[in-house]
Structures are given as C-alpha cells and as structure tokens.
Design an enzyme around this catalytic site. Structure first.
Site, PDB file in Angstrom:
ATOM      1  N   ARG A 104     -24.638  13.695  16.016  1.00 58.23           N
ATOM      2  CA  ARG A 104     -23.308  14.228  14.910  1.00 58.23           C
ATOM      3  C   ARG A 104     -23.902  15.511  14.394  1.00 58.23           C
ATOM      4  O   ARG A 104     -24.929  15.783  13.821  1.00 58.23           O
ATOM      5  CB  ARG A 104     -23.375  13.384  13.752  1.00 58.23           C
ATOM      6  CG  ARG A 104     -22.159  12.784  13.564  1.00 58.23           C
ATOM      7  CD  ARG A 104     -22.025  11.572  12.405  1.00 58.23           C
ATOM      8  NE  ARG A 104     -22.908  11.809  11.467  1.00 58.23           N
ATOM      9  CZ  ARG A 104     -22.513  11.156  10.174  1.00 58.23           C
ATOM     10  NH1 ARG A 104     -21.734  10.504  10.196  1.00 58.23           N
ATOM     11  NH2 ARG A 104     -23.353  11.254   9.277  1.00 58.23           N
ATOM     12  N   THR A 108     -20.216  19.922  11.116  1.00 62.79           N
ATOM     13  CA  THR A 108     -18.804  19.347  11.131  1.00 62.79           C
ATOM     14  C   THR A 108     -18.630  17.924  11.166  1.00 62.79           C
ATOM     15  O   THR A 108     -17.609  17.414  11.208  1.00 62.79           O
ATOM     16  CB  THR A 108     -18.298  19.936  12.824  1.00 62.79           C
ATOM     17  OG1 THR A 108     -19.291  19.314  13.732  1.00 62.79           O
ATOM     18  CG2 THR A 108     -18.531  21.577  12.883  1.00 62.79           C
ATOM     19  N   ASP A 200     -30.406   7.004   7.246  1.00 57.60           N
ATOM     20  CA  ASP A 200     -30.182   7.291   8.661  1.00 57.60           C
ATOM     21  C   ASP A 200     -30.855   6.344   9.793  1.00 57.60           C
ATOM     22  O   ASP A 200     -32.234   6.313   9.644  1.00 57.60           O
ATOM     23  CB  ASP A 200     -31.015   8.700   8.859  1.00 57.60           C
ATOM     24  CG  ASP A 200     -30.446   9.501  10.221  1.00 57.60           C
ATOM     25  OD1 ASP A 200     -30.874   8.885  11.192  1.00 57.60           O
ATOM     26  OD2 ASP A 200     -30.025  10.382  10.059  1.00 57.60           O
ATOM     27  N   ASP A 203     -33.564   7.882  12.040  1.00 52.83           N
ATOM     28  CA  ASP A 203     -34.818   8.392  11.445  1.00 52.83           C
ATOM     29  C   ASP A 203     -35.734   7.151  11.169  1.00 52.83           C
ATOM     30  O   ASP A 203     -36.999   7.358  11.116  1.00 52.83           O
ATOM     31  CB  ASP A 203     -34.536   9.349  10.106  1.00 52.83           C
ATOM     32  CG  ASP A 203     -34.217  10.725  10.545  1.00 52.83           C
ATOM     33  OD1 ASP A 203     -34.739  11.026  11.636  1.00 52.83           O
ATOM     34  OD2 ASP A 203     -33.620  11.272   9.787  1.00 52.83           O
TER      35      ASP A 203
END
Ligand code: PRP
Ligand code: URA
Length: 209
Positions: A104, A108, A200, A203
């Site tokens: 991603r 944006t 995340d 991560d």
C-alpha cells in the site's frame, strides 16, 4: 452479492484476542496467524465436493468420502499473507501456492503491484486469497482483478480482520467473491488502519518495526 462469513468459533476468538495484544511477541504472533488460518481453512473449505469410495477396513468394507479431486490454489498477498500459508498447507498438503506482491503506497493508500506468479493452470483452480488484513479493500480488490485477468473464476477471500469499508469495497468490485473473516472491526483511522485491529500485520509477522 457475496456472502460474508464471520467466524465466531471460541478457539478462533481466543487466539484473536492474543493476536491483537500489542505485547504479543513476533514468535507468538506468527504462530497464531498460522493457527487461525488453519482453523479458518477448515470452515472455508466446507463446500468442497466429495466422492464416495469403498475402503476395506480390517473388519468390512466401509462407504467413505474423499475430496473429489478438486483443484485448489492458495494465493497469499505479500507480505503479510505469507503468514497464513503454512496453516492452509498443513490442512491441504498438495495445494498449489501462487503469490501476489502488493504494497500500500503510504501516501495514496493505493495498492502497488510488484510480483505475480501463479500455478500455470490457475484458470482451472478454485482460489483462496489470503491476507490477514482487509482494510480499505484496495489490496484485495486489486489482487482479485489480477487473478481474474489470469483466468481464475472461482475465488474466495480469507482475512483475519476486516473493516466495514474493505468489505463494502470488495462486495462492490467483486460481488462473486465470498469473504471469510475472524472478526469484523469498527472502522478505519485516518491512516487507513483498522480500529481496533492489530496494527501492521506485516511488521508484526516479520518483526520489521
Ligand atoms: C497490508 C495488509 C494488506 C493491506 C490491507 O499490507 O497485509 O495487504 O495492507 O490494506 P488495504 O485493504 O487498505 O489495501 P501492506 O501494504 O502493509 O504491505 P506488507 O504486507 O508488505 O506489509
Ligand atoms: N494493513 C495492516 O497491516 N493493518 C491495518 O490495520 C491496515 C492495513
């Protein structure tokens, strides 16, 4: 309109509570992602067709059922989807695995494709796309666009946590793709992270933060 299945099984919900905890280590996080994927796989494959076979037990012939040679593929969206592959493969040892690399764009929030490698006969396979997080739905919808361009026709999406925004986007873009999640969370925050979510996923699986 596609179906959305939220798994409310106590084992999945228990594991999910540990997965969400910010104090959970990388090791345990990885193990849980894999275990939850395994449990979800069990339910997401409930509609696999069976064929009757005769099996000779030491006592008599038993009428049994085996999976009717259905061709399947599991397709993780890199990176975080990789964490779910082991669990799926432990349930379906002969399954073929394709990979879609997407990230991603932090500015944006749009998905950017960097890798696509499928089994040669992907058009003939039923596909289960795996990615722990369905946030805006941009990554999953794009991944499924690419799979359909490659000829895949029967596709399911399995995510651990979904946001309402991602589910809506998927149902609009791909009304033929059923969605399986372990939890449907509340909303996305200003960074398009799922709230409450788990942070995340990539991560936390790979220890990159
Ligand atoms: C995460 C996650 C999904 C995506 C979900 O990947 O694994 O692929 O975000 O967000 P979306 O629904 O808004 O598209 P990320 O882009 O962080 O890449 P990574 O797995 O490589 O860390
Ligand atoms: N990707 C993640 O890993 N987590 C989120 O909450 C949203 C996107």
């Amino acid at each position: 309109m596609s179906k959305v299945v939220v798994f409310d099984h106590p084992l999945i919900q228990h594991k999910l509570s540990i997965l969400r905890d910010e104090k959970t280590s990388v090791k345990v996080f990885r193990e849980l992602i894999s275990e939850i994927a395994m449990l979800m796989c069990y339910e997401a494959t409930r509609d696999l067709p069976l064929e009757e076979v005769d099996v000779k037990t030491p006592v008599a012939v038993a009428k049994c059922h085996r999976i009717a040679g259905k061709k399947l593929a599991v397709v993780p969206i890199l990176r975080a989807g990789l964490g779910m592959v082991d669990g799926m493969v432990s349930m379906m040892p002969n399954v073929k695995v394709g990979h879609i690399g997407l990230y991603r764009d932090p500015a944006t929030k749009e998905p950017v494709k960097y890798y696509f490698k499928m089994p040669a006969d992907i058009a003939e396979r039923d596909v289960i796309v795996v990615d722990p997080m369905l946030a805006t739905g941009g990554s999953a919808a794009a991944a499924i666009d690419f799979l359909k361009e490659a000829g895949a026709k029967h596709i399911k999406l399995m995510s651990i946590i979904g946001a309402p925004e991602g589910v809506a986007k998927m149902q609009k873009a791909h009304p033929d793709v059923d969605i399986f999640v372990a939890a449907l969370d509340d909303h996305l925050n200003e960074n398009a992270y799922i709230v409450p979510g788990l942070g995340d996923a990539g991560d936390r699986i790979f220890g990159t933060k």
